[in-house]
Design a protein around this motif. Structure first.
Motif, PDB file in Angstrom:
ATOM      1  N   ARG A 136       0.825  -1.199   0.000  1.00  9.92           N
ATOM      2  CA  ARG A 136       0.000   0.000   0.000  1.00  9.92           C
ATOM      3  C   ARG A 136       0.866   1.259   0.000  1.00  9.92           C
ATOM      4  NH1 ARG A 136      -4.657   1.236  -1.696  1.00  9.92           N
ATOM      5  NH2 ARG A 136      -6.057   0.252  -0.202  1.00  9.92           N
ATOM      6  N   CYS A 137       1.943   1.240   0.756  1.00 10.30           N
ATOM      7  CA  CYS A 137       2.851   2.394   0.779  1.00 10.30           C
ATOM      8  C   CYS A 137       3.473   2.633  -0.584  1.00 10.30           C
ATOM      9  CB  CYS A 137       3.940   2.176   1.837  1.00 10.30           C
ATOM     10  SG  CYS A 137       3.390   2.386   3.551  1.00 10.30           S
ATOM     11  N   ARG A 138       3.869   1.545  -1.262  1.00  8.14           N
ATOM     12  CA  ARG A 138       4.469   1.697  -2.592  1.00  8.14           C
ATOM     13  C   ARG A 138       3.439   2.277  -3.567  1.00  8.14           C
ATOM     14  NH1 ARG A 138       8.808   2.783  -1.227  1.00  8.14           N
ATOM     15  NH2 ARG A 138       8.073   2.493   0.902  1.00  8.14           N
ATOM     16  N   GLU A 139       2.215   1.759  -3.492  1.00  8.56           N
ATOM     17  CA  GLU A 139       1.160   2.266  -4.364  1.00  8.56           C
ATOM     18  C   GLU A 139       0.898   3.743  -4.086  1.00  8.56           C
ATOM     19  OE1 GLU A 139      -3.538   1.375  -5.501  1.00  8.56           O
ATOM     20  OE2 GLU A 139      -2.688   0.606  -3.631  1.00  8.56           O
ATOM     21  N   LEU A 140       0.867   4.096  -2.837  1.00  2.56           N
ATOM     22  CA  LEU A 140       0.590   5.476  -2.453  1.00  2.56           C
ATOM     23  C   LEU A 140       1.673   6.419  -2.977  1.00  2.56           C
ATOM     24  CD1 LEU A 140      -0.878   6.513   0.920  1.00  2.56           C
ATOM     25  CD2 LEU A 140       1.159   7.693   0.138  1.00  2.56           C
ATOM     26  N   LEU A 141       2.920   6.016  -2.885  1.00  2.99           N
ATOM     27  CA  LEU A 141       4.013   6.850  -3.398  1.00  2.99           C
ATOM     28  C   LEU A 141       3.882   7.065  -4.901  1.00  2.99           C
ATOM     29  CD1 LEU A 141       7.072   5.458  -1.406  1.00  2.99           C
ATOM     30  CD2 LEU A 141       6.095   7.755  -1.226  1.00  2.99           C
ATOM     31  N   THR A 142       3.480   6.005  -5.622  1.00  2.00           N
ATOM     32  CA  THR A 142       3.299   6.125  -7.069  1.00  2.00           C
ATOM     33  C   THR A 142       2.178   7.108  -7.396  1.00  2.00           C
ATOM     34  OG1 THR A 142       4.069   3.851  -7.423  1.00  2.00           O
ATOM     35  CG2 THR A 142       2.746   4.852  -9.169  1.00  2.00           C
ATOM     36  N   VAL A 143       1.068   7.010  -6.647  1.00  2.00           N
ATOM     37  CA  VAL A 143      -0.067   7.918  -6.872  1.00  2.00           C
ATOM     38  C   VAL A 143       0.339   9.360  -6.614  1.00  2.00           C
ATOM     39  CG1 VAL A 143      -2.320   8.602  -5.957  1.00  2.00           C
ATOM     40  CG2 VAL A 143      -1.847   6.192  -6.448  1.00  2.00           C
ATOM     41  N   ILE A 144       1.016   9.610  -5.497  1.00  2.00           N
ATOM     42  CA  ILE A 144       1.409  10.972  -5.145  1.00  2.00           C
ATOM     43  C   ILE A 144       2.404  11.533  -6.153  1.00  2.00           C
ATOM     44  CG2 ILE A 144       2.640  12.353  -3.415  1.00  2.00           C
ATOM     45  CD1 ILE A 144       1.350  10.532  -1.290  1.00  2.00           C
ATOM     46  N   ASP A 145       3.311  10.702  -6.616  1.00  2.00           N
ATOM     47  CA  ASP A 145       4.304  11.143  -7.586  1.00  2.00           C
ATOM     48  C   ASP A 145       3.631  11.625  -8.870  1.00  2.00           C
ATOM     49  OD1 ASP A 145       7.149  11.387  -8.318  1.00  2.00           O
ATOM     50  OD2 ASP A 145       6.650   9.868  -9.815  1.00  2.00           O
ATOM     51  N   GLY A 146       2.486  11.020  -9.197  1.00  2.00           N
ATOM     52  CA  GLY A 146       1.793  11.410 -10.417  1.00  2.00           C
ATOM     53  C   GLY A 146       0.854  12.588 -10.246  1.00  2.00           C
ATOM     54  N   LEU A 147       0.606  13.002  -9.000  1.00  2.00           N
ATOM     55  CA  LEU A 147      -0.351  14.080  -8.751  1.00  2.00           C
ATOM     56  C   LEU A 147       0.293  15.401  -8.362  1.00  2.00           C
ATOM     57  CD1 LEU A 147      -3.135  12.162  -6.794  1.00  2.00           C
ATOM     58  CD2 LEU A 147      -3.243  12.991  -9.143  1.00  2.00           C
ATOM     59  N   GLY A 148       1.514  15.355  -7.890  1.00  2.00           N
ATOM     60  CA  GLY A 148       2.187  16.595  -7.505  1.00  2.00           C
ATOM     61  C   GLY A 148       2.012  16.915  -6.043  1.00  2.00           C
ATOM     62  N   SER A 149       0.940  17.621  -5.691  1.00  2.00           N
ATOM     63  CA  SER A 149       0.697  18.020  -4.304  1.00  2.00           C
ATOM     64  C   SER A 149      -0.784  17.814  -3.970  1.00  2.00           C
ATOM     65  CB  SER A 149       1.094  19.483  -4.094  1.00  2.00           C
ATOM     66  OG  SER A 149       0.932  19.866  -2.748  1.00  2.00           O
ATOM     67  N   PRO A 150      -1.218  16.553  -3.870  1.00  2.00           N
ATOM     68  CA  PRO A 150      -2.640  16.267  -3.690  1.00  2.00           C
ATOM     69  C   PRO A 150      -3.089  16.368  -2.240  1.00  2.00           C
ATOM     70  CG  PRO A 150      -1.425  14.218  -3.793  1.00  2.00           C
ATOM     71  CD  PRO A 150      -0.419  15.323  -4.013  1.00  2.00           C
ATOM     72  N   THR A 151      -4.395  16.409  -2.067  1.00  2.00           N
ATOM     73  CA  THR A 151      -4.989  16.264  -0.741  1.00  2.00           C
ATOM     74  C   THR A 151      -5.091  14.770  -0.409  1.00  2.00           C
ATOM     75  OG1 THR A 151      -7.243  16.151  -1.597  1.00  2.00           O
ATOM     76  CG2 THR A 151      -6.368  18.347  -1.080  1.00  2.00           C
ATOM     77  N   VAL A 152      -5.407  14.481   0.841  1.00  2.00           N
ATOM     78  CA  VAL A 152      -5.598  13.088   1.242  1.00  2.00           C
ATOM     79  C   VAL A 152      -6.735  12.461   0.446  1.00  2.00           C
ATOM     80  CG1 VAL A 152      -6.214  11.572   3.171  1.00  2.00           C
ATOM     81  CG2 VAL A 152      -4.668  13.499   3.553  1.00  2.00           C
ATOM     82  N   TRP A 153      -7.818  13.204   0.229  1.00  2.00           N
ATOM     83  CA  TRP A 153      -8.935  12.695  -0.566  1.00  2.00           C
ATOM     84  C   TRP A 153      -8.488  12.329  -1.974  1.00  2.00           C
ATOM     85  CZ3 TRP A 153     -14.168  11.516  -0.367  1.00  2.00           C
ATOM     86  CH2 TRP A 153     -14.849  11.494  -1.581  1.00  2.00           C
ATOM     87  N   GLN A 154      -7.704  13.203  -2.619  1.00  2.00           N
ATOM     88  CA  GLN A 154      -7.269  12.943  -3.985  1.00  2.00           C
ATOM     89  C   GLN A 154      -6.373  11.714  -4.071  1.00  2.00           C
ATOM     90  OE1 GLN A 154      -5.587  16.840  -4.642  1.00  2.00           O
ATOM     91  NE2 GLN A 154      -7.391  17.562  -5.773  1.00  2.00           N
ATOM     92  N   VAL A 155      -5.625  11.450  -3.013  1.00  2.00           N
ATOM     93  CA  VAL A 155      -4.820  10.229  -2.977  1.00  2.00           C
ATOM     94  C   VAL A 155      -5.720   9.012  -2.793  1.00  2.00           C
ATOM     95  CG1 VAL A 155      -3.019   8.966  -1.745  1.00  2.00           C
ATOM     96  CG2 VAL A 155      -2.800  11.434  -2.075  1.00  2.00           C
ATOM     97  N   ALA A 156      -6.612   9.085  -1.803  1.00  2.00           N
ATOM     98  CA  ALA A 156      -7.442   7.933  -1.454  1.00  2.00           C
ATOM     99  C   ALA A 156      -8.319   7.476  -2.608  1.00  2.00           C
ATOM    100  CB  ALA A 156      -8.308   8.265  -0.239  1.00  2.00           C
ATOM    101  N   GLU A 157      -8.880   8.428  -3.370  1.00  2.00           N
ATOM    102  CA  GLU A 157      -9.803   8.039  -4.430  1.00  2.00           C
ATOM    103  C   GLU A 157      -9.089   7.367  -5.602  1.00  2.00           C
ATOM    104  OE1 GLU A 157     -11.861  11.351  -6.086  1.00  2.00           O
ATOM    105  OE2 GLU A 157     -10.048  12.507  -6.512  1.00  2.00           O
ATOM    106  N   ARG A 158      -7.766   7.445  -5.631  1.00  2.00           N
ATOM    107  CA  ARG A 158      -7.002   6.816  -6.705  1.00  2.00           C
ATOM    108  C   ARG A 158      -6.330   5.516  -6.263  1.00  2.00           C
ATOM    109  NH1 ARG A 158      -7.377  12.116  -7.538  1.00  2.00           N
ATOM    110  NH2 ARG A 158      -7.403  12.939  -9.689  1.00  2.00           N
TER     111      ARG A 158
END
Length: 378
Positions: A292-314
């Protein structure tokens, strides 16, 4: 809680509670059962909940018994608990103590009623006592709704979703009545013995799911009552119940390391069914959170500076994000717990806005944003 990995067929994991496992598959209550060491397992129903029941345990000693996690406070739950006592050849007058492994309503809900009817003491960890609603500022009408509203704002939840997630907390709900839970008479620190003459039963502090979650070890029979800390198929939610400035996922992973040391013990969880193989199951849980941590890092890397909601929904969940419904609250809390864990490891930049001393408690807080940690070139 979020769906985890099934124990059946997993390397090093075996199902011991075969009747419980069959009942779980058939979505019915399992039977009351006598266990190794003279303990009893008593299913107490949870209304309108996919978990369906809490496995309450009766632990007899010399001249009395301890009830571990009496269950949800309903008349049906009370009747189930009394039926379990009768099956064990006991009565309310035999109950000398109650241990709440943590204070969620499906575990601690019946504790006050049982204490009133039996005269028993109630025990829990000090950190769990401090999370009781009346101690955490959540006992007054509307307090839980307001706390949740501020949390949703902090996570950057869109306005329409905020309204949707707050809808169960309207003026007709239980949130608009005072809400307190039973205070303890006994505090159990890590390693303390439960005061039950004739029985060795020791507290094992396993924070993560909640700040003061306890497991209970009975070394003579080789049993570990694992509560919600380790279940055979489900991964417990991490982050929904946490102390201020705590790092719940870090604490949970540390607690899993401790629990793995009891691999030669039978695991008696609070839900699902008994099993053997704590080392393998805790390894599965650690692997799940690492992935889950690896997935989360990949999502954040693709979004720039997201909110927690923007991370969670992806992120990937057991069902599409739009269908997660009210459980999105737990999913958001767990997402924040993973972000906090990665920030503590230096892989993310993540700061939670702290309210000032004179801040209006009804004011909105700014949404937290997260971004990959800045790296210094060498």
């Amino acid at each position: 809680m979020t769906a985890g990995t099934t124990g059946r067929g997993g390397t090093g994991i075996s199902i011991l509670g075969t009747a419980q496992h069959t009942a779980w598959q058939e979505r019915v209550l399992p039977p009351v059962e006598r266990l190794t060491g003279g303990m009893w397992s008593v299913p107490v129903p949870i209304p309108d909940n996919p978990l369906r029941y809490t496995l309450c345990y009766l632990v007899p000693g010399d001249g009395g018994l301890v009830v571990v996690d009496p269950g949800w406070d309903t008349d049906a739950g009370w009747d189930a608990l009394l039926a379990g006592l009768r099956a064990a050849g006991a009565a309310l007058s035999d109950v000398s103590g109650i241990v709440a492994m943590h204070v969620h309503p499906d575990h601690h809900g019946l504790s006050e009623r049982l204490r009133e009817q039996s005269g028993a003491w109630i025990a829990m960890h000090p950190a769990e006592r401090d999370s009781l609603p009346q101690r955490a500022g959540l006992a007054q009408p509307g307090a839980r709704r307001e706390s949740l509203r501020r949390g949703l704002r902090r996570w950057g939840v869109p306005e329409e979703a905020v309204k949707d997630l707050l809808s169960p907390f309207d003026e007709r709900s239980a949130d608009h009545r005072p809400f307190t839970m039973a205070e303890p008479d006994v505090l159990l620190e890590d390693g303390d013995a439960v005061p039950l003459p004739g029985r060795r039963l020791h507290a094992v502090w396993t924070p993560g799911h909640t700040p003061g979650h306890l497991c209970l070890r009975e070394p003579d029979a080789g049993l570990l009552l694992t509560g919600d800390h380790v279940l055979p198929r489900i991964t417990p939610n991490i982050g929904l119940s946490r102390a201020p400035d705590d790092a719940p996922l870090t604490r949970f992973l540390e607690s899993l390391e401790r629990t793995a040391a009891f691999d030669d013990h039978d695991a008696l969880p609070a839900h699902e069914y008994r099993f053997r193989g704590l080392a393998a199951r805790t390894r599965q849980l650690r692997d799940h959170h690492e992935q889950r941590c690896r997935e989360l890092l990949t999502v954040i890397d693709g979004l720039g500076s997201p909110t927690v909601w923007q991370v969670a929904e992806r992120l990937s969940w057991s069902r599409p994000w739009a269908e997660v419904g009210q459980m999105r609250i737990g999913a958001l809390a767990e997402t924040e717990a993973h972000i906090r864990h990665l920030a503590d490891q230096g892989e993310l930049d993540f700061t939670t806005p702290a309210p000032t001393r004179d801040a209006d408690p009804s004011a909105d807080v700014p949404a937290v944003r997260v971004r990959p940690a800045a790296r210094t070139a060498h």
